[in-house]
Design a protein around this motif. Structure first.
Motif, PDB file in Angstrom:
ATOM      1  N   VAL A 103       0.862  -1.177   0.000  1.00  0.00           N
ATOM      2  CA  VAL A 103       0.000   0.000   0.000  1.00  0.00           C
ATOM      3  C   VAL A 103       0.902   1.232   0.000  1.00  0.00           C
ATOM      4  O   VAL A 103       1.744   1.385   0.886  1.00  0.00           O
ATOM      5  CB  VAL A 103      -0.937   0.005   1.230  1.00  0.00           C
ATOM      6  CG1 VAL A 103      -1.687   1.322   1.342  1.00  0.00           C
ATOM      7  CG2 VAL A 103      -1.910  -1.158   1.136  1.00  0.00           C
ATOM      8  N   PRO A 104       0.768   2.091  -1.001  1.00  0.00           N
ATOM      9  CA  PRO A 104       1.606   3.296  -1.049  1.00  0.00           C
ATOM     10  C   PRO A 104       1.450   4.124   0.227  1.00  0.00           C
ATOM     11  O   PRO A 104       0.330   4.370   0.694  1.00  0.00           O
ATOM     12  CB  PRO A 104       1.069   4.063  -2.260  1.00  0.00           C
ATOM     13  CG  PRO A 104       0.438   3.021  -3.118  1.00  0.00           C
ATOM     14  CD  PRO A 104      -0.134   2.006  -2.154  1.00  0.00           C
ATOM     15  N   LEU A 105       2.594   4.531   0.789  1.00  0.00           N
ATOM     16  CA  LEU A 105       2.633   5.237   2.065  1.00  0.00           C
ATOM     17  C   LEU A 105       3.528   6.460   1.950  1.00  0.00           C
ATOM     18  O   LEU A 105       4.658   6.369   1.462  1.00  0.00           O
ATOM     19  CB  LEU A 105       3.193   4.309   3.150  1.00  0.00           C
ATOM     20  CG  LEU A 105       3.646   4.936   4.463  1.00  0.00           C
ATOM     21  CD1 LEU A 105       2.449   5.449   5.255  1.00  0.00           C
ATOM     22  CD2 LEU A 105       4.454   3.931   5.276  1.00  0.00           C
ATOM     23  N   ALA A 106       3.030   7.598   2.397  1.00  0.00           N
ATOM     24  CA  ALA A 106       3.840   8.814   2.495  1.00  0.00           C
ATOM     25  C   ALA A 106       3.875   9.221   3.961  1.00  0.00           C
ATOM     26  O   ALA A 106       2.835   9.266   4.622  1.00  0.00           O
ATOM     27  CB  ALA A 106       3.225   9.935   1.664  1.00  0.00           C
ATOM     28  N   THR A 107       5.072   9.526   4.454  1.00  0.00           N
ATOM     29  CA  THR A 107       5.195   9.941   5.848  1.00  0.00           C
ATOM     30  C   THR A 107       5.636  11.398   5.976  1.00  0.00           C
ATOM     31  O   THR A 107       5.886  11.864   7.077  1.00  0.00           O
ATOM     32  CB  THR A 107       6.190   9.044   6.612  1.00  0.00           C
ATOM     33  OG1 THR A 107       7.464   9.111   5.970  1.00  0.00           O
ATOM     34  CG2 THR A 107       5.699   7.612   6.676  1.00  0.00           C
ATOM     35  N   ASN A 108       5.712  12.086   4.851  1.00  0.00           N
ATOM     36  CA  ASN A 108       6.058  13.504   4.879  1.00  0.00           C
ATOM     37  C   ASN A 108       5.458  14.193   3.659  1.00  0.00           C
ATOM     38  O   ASN A 108       4.971  13.532   2.728  1.00  0.00           O
ATOM     39  CB  ASN A 108       7.579  13.696   4.929  1.00  0.00           C
ATOM     40  CG  ASN A 108       8.271  13.100   3.722  1.00  0.00           C
ATOM     41  OD1 ASN A 108       8.044  13.525   2.601  1.00  0.00           O
ATOM     42  ND2 ASN A 108       9.114  12.112   3.954  1.00  0.00           N
TER      43      ASN A 108
END
Length: 140
Positions: A103-108
């Motif tokens: 699952v594509p994840l962005a943390t910033n």
């Protein structure tokens, strides 16, 4: 697409500004968030959003359950790496589930912008195909 929006306390303002900047894109999708983050996004953007519990009260785990059951397509989680979080094991588990289930994840904000631009171009449509394939394999 189902999109989870999560932010630690010191990052909530940044996430809201981000969602406002890409409101046209977000309004085309189903949005989910942990408690306070979801409330603030709804109040400050007018976007409809399904709210889970607060992160420390199980909201991160609720999102994780959606990921494990192939019901979440993108996770945008503005983390605060400089402040200790009492529910850090839940945060780590959520990130691990994104990796396990691709699952594509962005943390910033930088990575989140790349993901949103990909959503706008249709680069993440493979998630729909993955869901269809899973449904077809469960029927047989």
């Amino acid at each position: 697409m189902n999109i989870a929006l999560v932010a630690h306390d010191k990052k909530k303002d940044n996430l809201i500004r981000f969602v406002l900047a890409y409101k046209e894109t977000f309004q085309k999708h189903s949005l989910f968030a942990t408690g306070t983050t979801g409330k603030r996004i709804n109040e400050e953007t007018g976007l409809e959003i399904h709210r889970f519990k607060s992160g420390p009260l199980g909201g991160d785990q609720e999102i994780g359950s959606f990921i494990a059951n192939n019901k979440m397509d993108v996770v945008i989680f503005f983390r605060d790496p400089l402040t200790a979080q009492p529910h850090e094991p839940d945060v780590s588990a959520l990130i691990r589930l994104c990796d396990v289930y691709s699952v594509p994840l962005a943390t910033n904000m930088g990575t989140a912008e790349v993901l949103v631009k990909g959503l706008e171009r249709g680069d993440i449509q493979w998630r729909e195909i993955a869901k269809e394939n899973e449904e077809n394999s469960n029927e047989g």
